[in-house]
Design a protein around this motif. Structure first.
Motif, PDB file in Angstrom:
ATOM      1  N   GLU A  30       0.825  -1.213   0.000  1.00 21.95           N
ATOM      2  CA  GLU A  30       0.000   0.000   0.000  1.00 21.95           C
ATOM      3  C   GLU A  30       0.854   1.257   0.000  1.00 21.95           C
ATOM      4  OE1 GLU A  30      -3.346   2.239   2.812  1.00 21.95           O
ATOM      5  OE2 GLU A  30      -2.239   0.504   3.563  1.00 21.95           O
ATOM      6  N   LEU A  31       1.933   1.264   0.770  1.00 24.10           N
ATOM      7  CA  LEU A  31       2.754   2.469   0.909  1.00 24.10           C
ATOM      8  C   LEU A  31       3.303   2.924  -0.430  1.00 24.10           C
ATOM      9  CD1 LEU A  31       4.131   4.556   2.768  1.00 24.10           C
ATOM     10  CD2 LEU A  31       6.049   2.943   2.980  1.00 24.10           C
ATOM     11  N   ILE A  32       3.940   2.025  -1.168  1.00 26.39           N
ATOM     12  CA  ILE A  32       4.559   2.428  -2.423  1.00 26.39           C
ATOM     13  C   ILE A  32       3.503   2.652  -3.509  1.00 26.39           C
ATOM     14  CG2 ILE A  32       5.010   0.074  -3.271  1.00 26.39           C
ATOM     15  CD1 ILE A  32       7.354   3.133  -3.545  1.00 26.39           C
ATOM     16  N   ALA A  33       2.421   1.870  -3.487  1.00 21.45           N
ATOM     17  CA  ALA A  33       1.355   2.070  -4.467  1.00 21.45           C
ATOM     18  C   ALA A  33       0.690   3.433  -4.273  1.00 21.45           C
ATOM     19  CB  ALA A  33       0.328   0.951  -4.356  1.00 21.45           C
ATOM     20  N   THR A  34       0.409   3.777  -3.013  1.00 22.90           N
ATOM     21  CA  THR A  34      -0.213   5.068  -2.713  1.00 22.90           C
ATOM     22  C   THR A  34       0.713   6.218  -3.066  1.00 22.90           C
ATOM     23  OG1 THR A  34      -1.492   4.067  -0.921  1.00 22.90           O
ATOM     24  CG2 THR A  34      -1.254   6.459  -0.876  1.00 22.90           C
ATOM     25  N   PHE A  35       2.002   6.024  -2.844  1.00 22.23           N
ATOM     26  CA  PHE A  35       2.968   7.064  -3.211  1.00 22.23           C
ATOM     27  C   PHE A  35       2.910   7.366  -4.705  1.00 22.23           C
ATOM     28  CE2 PHE A  35       7.170   7.782  -5.123  1.00 22.23           C
ATOM     29  CZ  PHE A  35       7.411   9.061  -4.650  1.00 22.23           C
ATOM     30  N   PHE A  36       2.951   6.339  -5.534  1.00 20.22           N
ATOM     31  CA  PHE A  36       2.916   6.579  -6.977  1.00 20.22           C
ATOM     32  C   PHE A  36       1.586   7.183  -7.400  1.00 20.22           C
ATOM     33  CE2 PHE A  36       6.517   3.524  -7.244  1.00 20.22           C
ATOM     34  CZ  PHE A  36       7.373   4.324  -7.989  1.00 20.22           C
ATOM     35  N   ALA A  37       0.497   6.756  -6.771  1.00 21.22           N
ATOM     36  CA  ALA A  37      -0.800   7.358  -7.088  1.00 21.22           C
ATOM     37  C   ALA A  37      -0.803   8.840  -6.755  1.00 21.22           C
ATOM     38  CB  ALA A  37      -1.907   6.628  -6.338  1.00 21.22           C
ATOM     39  N   SER A  38      -0.130   9.214  -5.660  1.00 21.72           N
ATOM     40  CA  SER A  38      -0.068  10.632  -5.277  1.00 21.72           C
ATOM     41  C   SER A  38       0.762  11.448  -6.258  1.00 21.72           C
ATOM     42  CB  SER A  38       0.530  10.768  -3.868  1.00 21.72           C
ATOM     43  OG  SER A  38       1.930  10.520  -3.866  1.00 21.72           O
ATOM     44  N   GLN A  39       1.610  10.766  -7.030  1.00 25.15           N
ATOM     45  CA  GLN A  39       2.415  11.431  -8.049  1.00 25.15           C
ATOM     46  C   GLN A  39       1.695  11.509  -9.396  1.00 25.15           C
ATOM     47  OE1 GLN A  39       5.746  12.656  -7.330  1.00 25.15           O
ATOM     48  NE2 GLN A  39       4.886  12.301  -5.287  1.00 25.15           N
ATOM     49  N   GLY A  40       0.435  11.071  -9.417  1.00 24.29           N
ATOM     50  CA  GLY A  40      -0.356  11.144 -10.640  1.00 24.29           C
ATOM     51  C   GLY A  40      -0.237   9.937 -11.541  1.00 24.29           C
ATOM     52  N   TYR A  41       0.230   8.809 -10.993  1.00 30.32           N
ATOM     53  CA  TYR A  41       0.419   7.603 -11.783  1.00 30.32           C
ATOM     54  C   TYR A  41      -0.691   6.581 -11.522  1.00 30.32           C
ATOM     55  CZ  TYR A  41       5.087   8.860 -13.375  1.00 30.32           C
ATOM     56  OH  TYR A  41       6.142   9.481 -13.993  1.00 30.32           O
ATOM     57  N   SER A  42      -1.116   5.933 -12.587  1.00 30.30           N
ATOM     58  CA  SER A  42      -1.839   4.683 -12.433  1.00 30.30           C
ATOM     59  C   SER A  42      -0.824   3.626 -12.016  1.00 30.30           C
ATOM     60  CB  SER A  42      -2.498   4.270 -13.750  1.00 30.30           C
ATOM     61  OG  SER A  42      -3.428   5.236 -14.177  1.00 30.30           O
ATOM     62  N   TYR A  43      -1.303   2.520 -11.438  1.00 31.35           N
ATOM     63  CA  TYR A  43      -0.343   1.468 -11.145  1.00 31.35           C
ATOM     64  C   TYR A  43      -0.902   0.093 -11.506  1.00 31.35           C
ATOM     65  CZ  TYR A  43      -2.800   0.795  -6.586  1.00 31.35           C
ATOM     66  OH  TYR A  43      -3.723   0.569  -5.595  1.00 31.35           O
ATOM     67  N   VAL A  44       0.021  -0.765 -11.882  1.00 34.03           N
ATOM     68  CA  VAL A  44      -0.247  -2.188 -12.096  1.00 34.03           C
ATOM     69  C   VAL A  44       0.669  -2.915 -11.129  1.00 34.03           C
ATOM     70  CG1 VAL A  44      -0.132  -4.120 -13.706  1.00 34.03           C
ATOM     71  CG2 VAL A  44      -0.858  -1.862 -14.519  1.00 34.03           C
ATOM     72  N   LEU A  45       0.062  -3.629 -10.187  1.00 36.68           N
ATOM     73  CA  LEU A  45       0.797  -4.296  -9.114  1.00 36.68           C
ATOM     74  C   LEU A  45       0.526  -5.796  -9.202  1.00 36.68           C
ATOM     75  CD1 LEU A  45       2.390  -4.430  -6.464  1.00 36.68           C
ATOM     76  CD2 LEU A  45       0.396  -3.510  -5.276  1.00 36.68           C
ATOM     77  N   PRO A  46       1.378  -6.533  -9.933  1.00 36.14           N
ATOM     78  CA  PRO A  46       1.119  -7.965 -10.112  1.00 36.14           C
ATOM     79  C   PRO A  46       1.469  -8.777  -8.872  1.00 36.14           C
ATOM     80  CG  PRO A  46       3.139  -7.334 -11.248  1.00 36.14           C
ATOM     81  CD  PRO A  46       2.533  -6.062 -10.707  1.00 36.14           C
ATOM     82  N   GLU A  47       0.730  -9.856  -8.698  1.00 38.94           N
ATOM     83  CA  GLU A  47       1.045 -10.840  -7.665  1.00 38.94           C
ATOM     84  C   GLU A  47       1.688 -12.041  -8.347  1.00 38.94           C
ATOM     85  OE1 GLU A  47       2.215 -11.570  -5.037  1.00 38.94           O
ATOM     86  OE2 GLU A  47       0.547 -11.253  -3.642  1.00 38.94           O
ATOM     87  N   TYR A  48       2.742 -12.555  -7.740  1.00 34.57           N
ATOM     88  CA  TYR A  48       3.475 -13.660  -8.351  1.00 34.57           C
ATOM     89  C   TYR A  48       2.745 -14.986  -8.188  1.00 34.57           C
ATOM     90  CZ  TYR A  48       7.203 -10.173  -7.772  1.00 34.57           C
ATOM     91  OH  TYR A  48       7.945  -9.028  -7.781  1.00 34.57           O
ATOM     92  N   ALA A  49       2.964 -15.858  -9.143  1.00 35.87           N
ATOM     93  CA  ALA A  49       2.453 -17.229  -9.032  1.00 35.87           C
ATOM     94  C   ALA A  49       2.983 -17.860  -7.752  1.00 35.87           C
ATOM     95  CB  ALA A  49       2.892 -18.041 -10.251  1.00 35.87           C
ATOM     96  N   GLY A  50       2.084 -18.478  -7.002  1.00 39.13           N
ATOM     97  CA  GLY A  50       2.479 -19.134  -5.763  1.00 39.13           C
ATOM     98  C   GLY A  50       2.321 -18.290  -4.523  1.00 39.13           C
TER      99      GLY A  50
END
Length: 220
Positions: free
Chosen positions: A44-64
């Motif tokens: 959440e911390l890094i995703a929210t940071f990029f969103a605050s910079q005006g970025y969309s984000y794609v945050l994949p979860e790894y297999a397993g």
């Protein structure tokens, strides 16, 4: 994976079996490849940071990960990266920034080898997983511990995108010297190395310099 209250407003998307959180915040996008500990939902911390910079984000979860029935493996993670690239190719996003932390820098480097990003950000990166094994298990033939390991030096050979590398000088899991060695392997003039004073492997985000450096890099 489906129950992640910390990533409010993000959609859960599946691309050819790869699960990802997607937050649409405009045409600029960052792909976030997380580290080994925890899961994508914990970022959440890094995703929210990029969103605050005006970025969309794609945050994949790894297999397993995240209660996935598939066993995690190097090849499975590579397929996840390939599916992320396919997802981006069918979207309206532009100027994709690729971000990787710790083990996720292997996925980020693989992504960059297949599809050059607009910018690349690596936090606590390594040269090769074999080098990490040599550091932690110096008494054992490291090549036998790591099968088909990510080699970030080879993956980023010929890199042309601006690259930012951040690494704590108190990192005992992936020593800073490995991050600096990776920096030194990149073509002249494309990379910036920032040493985060006092930061360990899991405390990089505790230091404002980390976020200040990323903000400055994205504004250049």
């Amino acid at each position: 994976f489906e129950k992640c209250p910390s990533l409010q407003g993000a959609q859960t998307v599946t691309e050819n079996g790869t699960r990802m959180y997607v937050k649409n915040n405009g045409p600029k996008v960052v792909v976030i490849y997380h580290g080994n500990a925890g899961s994508a939902c914990d970022r959440e911390l890094i995703a929210t940071f990029f969103a605050s910079q005006g970025y969309s984000y794609v945050l994949p979860e790894y297999a397993g990960y995240s209660n996935d029935s598939v066993l995690p493996s190097h090849n499975a993670v590579k397929r996840d990266v390939e599916n992320v690239i396919a997802y981006l190719s069918n979207s309206d996003y532009t100027n994709a920034v690729v971000f990787g932390e710790s083990i996720g820098t292997g996925a980020a480097s693989y992504h960059s080898s297949l599809n050059k990003p607009y910018r690349l950000i690596l936090v606590s990166p390594f040269t090769t997983l074999v080098d990490i094994a040599r550091n932690r298990f110096w008494f054992y033939p490291a090549s036998l511990l790591v099968d088909n390991a990510f080699d970030n030096v080879s993956l980023l050979e010929g890199m042309t995108s601006p690259t930012l590398i951040l690494h704590g000088d108190n990192d005992t899991l992936i020593p800073q010297r490995l991050g600096f060695k990776l920096y030194g392997s990149l073509p002249d003039g494309i990379a910036t190395f920032v040493s985060i004073a006092g930061a360990g492997h899991n405390t990089t985000y505790d230091h404002p310099e980390t976020f200040d450096s990323i903000t400055n890099f994205l504004s250049q």
